[in-house]
Design a protein around this motif. Structure first.
Motif, mmCIF file in Angstrom:
data_model
loop_
_atom_site.group_PDB
_atom_site.id
_atom_site.type_symbol
_atom_site.label_atom_id
_atom_site.label_comp_id
_atom_site.label_asym_id
_atom_site.label_seq_id
_atom_site.Cartn_x
_atom_site.Cartn_y
_atom_site.Cartn_z
ATOM 1 N N ALA A 61 -12.288 3.368 -3.650
ATOM 2 C CA ALA A 61 -12.299 3.780 -2.255
ATOM 3 C C ALA A 61 -11.860 2.669 -1.300
ATOM 4 C CB ALA A 61 -13.929 4.108 -1.874
ATOM 5 N N ALA A 62 -11.848 1.472 -1.846
ATOM 6 C CA ALA A 62 -11.095 0.330 -1.014
ATOM 7 C C ALA A 62 -9.617 0.463 -0.884
ATOM 8 C CB ALA A 62 -11.760 -0.846 -1.505
ATOM 9 N N THR A 63 -9.381 0.585 -2.551
ATOM 10 C CA THR A 63 -7.953 0.777 -2.590
ATOM 11 C C THR A 63 -7.157 1.974 -1.954
ATOM 12 O OG1 THR A 63 -8.065 -0.274 -4.834
ATOM 13 C CG2 THR A 63 -6.190 1.156 -4.488
ATOM 14 N N ARG A 64 -7.848 2.925 -1.841
ATOM 15 C CA ARG A 64 -7.174 4.340 -1.223
ATOM 16 C C ARG A 64 -7.234 4.016 0.326
ATOM 17 N NH1 ARG A 64 -7.413 9.873 -1.832
ATOM 18 N NH2 ARG A 64 -8.338 9.883 -4.071
ATOM 19 N N GLU A 65 -8.340 3.291 0.945
ATOM 20 C CA GLU A 65 -8.433 3.157 2.162
ATOM 21 C C GLU A 65 -7.155 2.160 2.718
ATOM 22 O OE1 GLU A 65 -9.187 2.672 6.328
ATOM 23 O OE2 GLU A 65 -9.903 4.265 4.656
ATOM 24 N N ASN A 66 -6.814 1.144 1.879
ATOM 25 C CA ASN A 66 -5.494 0.417 2.210
ATOM 26 C C ASN A 66 -4.503 0.979 2.017
ATOM 27 O OD1 ASN A 66 -7.431 -1.955 2.350
ATOM 28 N ND2 ASN A 66 -7.546 -2.681 0.301
ATOM 29 N N LEU A 67 -4.207 1.745 1.086
ATOM 30 C CA LEU A 67 -3.152 2.535 0.845
ATOM 31 C C LEU A 67 -2.784 3.363 1.979
ATOM 32 C CD1 LEU A 67 -2.757 2.956 -3.045
ATOM 33 C CD2 LEU A 67 -1.258 1.383 -1.687
ATOM 34 N N ASP A 68 -3.850 4.139 2.168
ATOM 35 C CA ASP A 68 -3.913 5.151 3.369
ATOM 36 C C ASP A 68 -3.294 4.690 4.750
ATOM 37 O OD1 ASP A 68 -4.366 7.402 4.868
ATOM 38 O OD2 ASP A 68 -6.127 7.773 4.064
ATOM 39 N N GLY A 92 7.600 4.862 12.340
ATOM 40 C CA GLY A 92 8.662 5.781 12.080
ATOM 41 C C GLY A 92 9.667 5.079 10.932
ATOM 42 N N VAL A 93 9.112 4.477 9.780
ATOM 43 C CA VAL A 93 9.914 3.633 8.724
ATOM 44 C C VAL A 93 9.482 4.970 7.409
ATOM 45 C CG1 VAL A 93 10.165 1.762 7.421
ATOM 46 C CG2 VAL A 93 9.354 1.450 9.808
ATOM 47 N N PRO A 94 10.516 5.571 6.871
ATOM 48 C CA PRO A 94 10.279 5.888 5.780
ATOM 49 C C PRO A 94 9.739 5.475 4.480
ATOM 50 C CG PRO A 94 12.511 6.518 6.990
ATOM 51 C CD PRO A 94 11.980 5.406 7.392
ATOM 52 N N ALA A 95 9.086 5.824 3.809
ATOM 53 C CA ALA A 95 8.495 5.428 2.634
ATOM 54 C C ALA A 95 8.652 5.972 1.352
ATOM 55 C CB ALA A 95 7.075 5.144 3.161
ATOM 56 N N VAL A 96 8.671 5.405 0.119
ATOM 57 C CA VAL A 96 8.394 5.860 -1.325
ATOM 58 C C VAL A 96 7.083 5.352 -1.693
ATOM 59 C CG1 VAL A 96 9.459 5.641 -3.377
ATOM 60 C CG2 VAL A 96 11.080 6.178 -1.508
ATOM 61 N N LEU A 97 6.278 6.024 -2.329
ATOM 62 C CA LEU A 97 5.148 5.732 -2.811
ATOM 63 C C LEU A 97 5.221 5.747 -4.507
ATOM 64 C CD1 LEU A 97 2.126 4.687 -2.605
ATOM 65 C CD2 LEU A 97 1.673 7.306 -2.670
ATOM 66 N N ALA A 98 4.982 4.511 -5.047
ATOM 67 C CA ALA A 98 5.076 4.468 -6.413
ATOM 68 C C ALA A 98 3.772 4.413 -7.106
ATOM 69 C CB ALA A 98 5.867 3.157 -6.829
ATOM 70 N N GLY A 99 3.386 5.180 -7.974
ATOM 71 C CA GLY A 99 2.020 5.309 -8.352
ATOM 72 C C GLY A 99 1.506 4.172 -9.347
ATOM 73 N N MET A 100 0.279 3.743 -9.425
ATOM 74 C CA MET A 100 -0.242 3.077 -10.728
ATOM 75 C C MET A 100 -1.035 3.777 -11.161
ATOM 76 S SD MET A 100 1.481 0.070 -10.471
ATOM 77 C CE MET A 100 2.655 -0.515 -9.093
ATOM 78 N N MET A 101 -1.811 3.394 -12.309
ATOM 79 C CA MET A 101 -2.639 3.933 -13.096
ATOM 80 C C MET A 101 -4.071 2.933 -13.349
ATOM 81 S SD MET A 101 -0.742 6.338 -15.639
ATOM 82 C CE MET A 101 -2.067 7.382 -16.605
ATOM 83 N N ALA A 102 -5.131 3.270 -13.515
ATOM 84 C CA ALA A 102 -6.251 2.328 -13.776
ATOM 85 C C ALA A 102 -6.172 1.889 -15.213
ATOM 86 C CB ALA A 102 -7.327 2.864 -13.517
ATOM 87 N N PRO A 103 -6.696 0.656 -15.495
ATOM 88 C CA PRO A 103 -6.811 0.380 -16.804
ATOM 89 C C PRO A 103 -7.938 1.168 -17.574
ATOM 90 C CG PRO A 103 -7.020 -1.778 -15.545
ATOM 91 C CD PRO A 103 -7.044 -0.439 -14.645
ATOM 92 N N ARG A 132 -14.174 6.508 -17.590
ATOM 93 C CA ARG A 132 -13.298 7.709 -17.001
ATOM 94 C C ARG A 132 -13.629 7.816 -15.686
ATOM 95 N NH1 ARG A 132 -14.481 13.900 -19.500
ATOM 96 N NH2 ARG A 132 -13.115 15.178 -18.197
ATOM 97 N N GLN A 133 -14.807 7.759 -14.958
ATOM 98 C CA GLN A 133 -15.071 7.752 -13.723
ATOM 99 C C GLN A 133 -14.302 6.882 -12.646
ATOM 100 O OE1 GLN A 133 -19.128 7.303 -12.539
ATOM 101 N NE2 GLN A 133 -19.090 7.870 -10.502
ATOM 102 N N TYR A 134 -14.234 5.584 -13.241
ATOM 103 C CA TYR A 134 -13.475 4.829 -12.585
ATOM 104 C C TYR A 134 -11.838 5.390 -12.596
ATOM 105 C CZ TYR A 134 -11.090 0.539 -10.624
ATOM 106 O OH TYR A 134 -10.376 -0.394 -9.912
ATOM 107 N N GLN A 135 -11.453 5.635 -13.786
ATOM 108 C CA GLN A 135 -10.059 6.129 -13.945
ATOM 109 C C GLN A 135 -9.623 7.282 -13.141
ATOM 110 O OE1 GLN A 135 -9.319 7.039 -18.025
ATOM 111 N NE2 GLN A 135 -7.818 8.600 -17.640
ATOM 112 N N GLU A 136 -10.443 8.171 -13.172
ATOM 113 C CA GLU A 136 -9.997 9.516 -12.398
ATOM 114 C C GLU A 136 -10.040 8.927 -10.903
ATOM 115 O OE1 GLU A 136 -13.118 12.219 -13.654
ATOM 116 O OE2 GLU A 136 -11.942 12.670 -15.397
ATOM 117 N N ALA A 137 -11.126 8.366 -10.437
ATOM 118 C CA ALA A 137 -11.075 8.055 -8.891
ATOM 119 C C ALA A 137 -9.726 7.233 -8.561
ATOM 120 C CB ALA A 137 -12.131 7.112 -8.620
ATOM 121 N N PHE A 138 -9.303 6.416 -9.269
ATOM 122 C CA PHE A 138 -8.360 5.512 -9.210
ATOM 123 C C PHE A 138 -6.983 6.288 -9.095
ATOM 124 C CE2 PHE A 138 -4.685 2.397 -9.836
ATOM 125 C CZ PHE A 138 -5.102 1.388 -8.977
#
Length: 240
Positions: A126-133, A143-154, A159-165
């Protein structure tokens, strides 16, 4: 092309901030300004908001992601400048904290490639999401264009953490309608010969694979702001 400098006219202040940050850290929608490039003849400046994966941990400078990306785009005919802006140990919180410093020099495009250290440290998704948001929201606001590169949880965090991340990145990419590369380490993660002895940081060959993978997404973003091969003008997505 070897990029041997830090970013922008305030590079000394940035270097000091980077050291402090590291110490503490162990498609585009209408809201993004998009006009035709100016006739200034300046290269398009692409800033990567990233960590050791983009900073070239234990690699020669020319092998780092920023340098390889600049060379790959230059070979395709784009006039670009991709300075060294990665900070080893950076988290999404650290990236958010230094975003204003990066925007002070008015980049044309920002690649957001953060979150690997959040996952390694088990930061609340939830904190990671908030920061990226907040990062993507500020870029949109400026007004600065962006590209988002995804990451995956260890995969050892459950499973719960993995899916949320893992769900953070596609959902934010959709929210902000930014060009999206689903997994920054695609084709490199868990491939021994493409990683250093620690199994986490790519070799020079691994960085080449990363660069090849994300290149079409970066090209999509450049084309959307009017920076096409053979264009040597600066794009207008300027932080104000």
């Amino acid at each position: 092309m070897q990029n041997s400098r830090r970013y922008g006219p305030t590079r000394r202040s940035f270097n000091g901030l980077a050291l402090l940050t590291a110490a503490f850290a162990l498609l585009a929608p209408p809201a993004f300004a998009q006009a035709a490039p100016s006739a200034s003849g300046d290269p398009v400046t692409i800033v990567t908001l990233g960590d050791s994966l983009t900073a070239g941990y234990k690699l020669p400078r020319e092998a780092a992601f920023t340098n390889q990306l600049e060379e790959a785009l230059t070979a395709k005919g784009y006039a670009v400048d991709v300075p060294d802006t990665g900070v080893s140990g950076e988290t999404t919180a650290g990236g958010l904290a230094r975003l204003d410093w990066l925007l002070a020099d008015k980049p044309d495009l920002v690649i957001v490639a953060l979150g690997s250290n959040d996952g390694l440290r088990g930061v609340d998704p939830a904190a990671t999401r908030e920061n990226l948001d907040r990062i993507l929201g500020k870029l949109q606001e400026k007004g600065v264009p962006a590209v988002l590169a995804g990451m995956m949880a260890p995969r050892n965090l459950g499973r719960q953490y993995q899916e949320a991340f893992d769900s953070i990145y596609p959902e934010l990419a959709q929210k902000y309608s930014v060009p999206f590369y689903p997994f920054f380490l695609e084709g490199v993660a868990m491939v021994p010969e493409l990683n250093q002895e620690d199994g986490m940081h790519p070799t020079a060959e691994g960085v080449t694979r990363i660069t090849e993978g994300i290149l079409p997404t970066v090209e999509q973003a450049l084309n959307s702001i009017g920076a096409t091969p053979g264009t040597s003008a600066s794009a207008p997505g300027r932080a104000g």
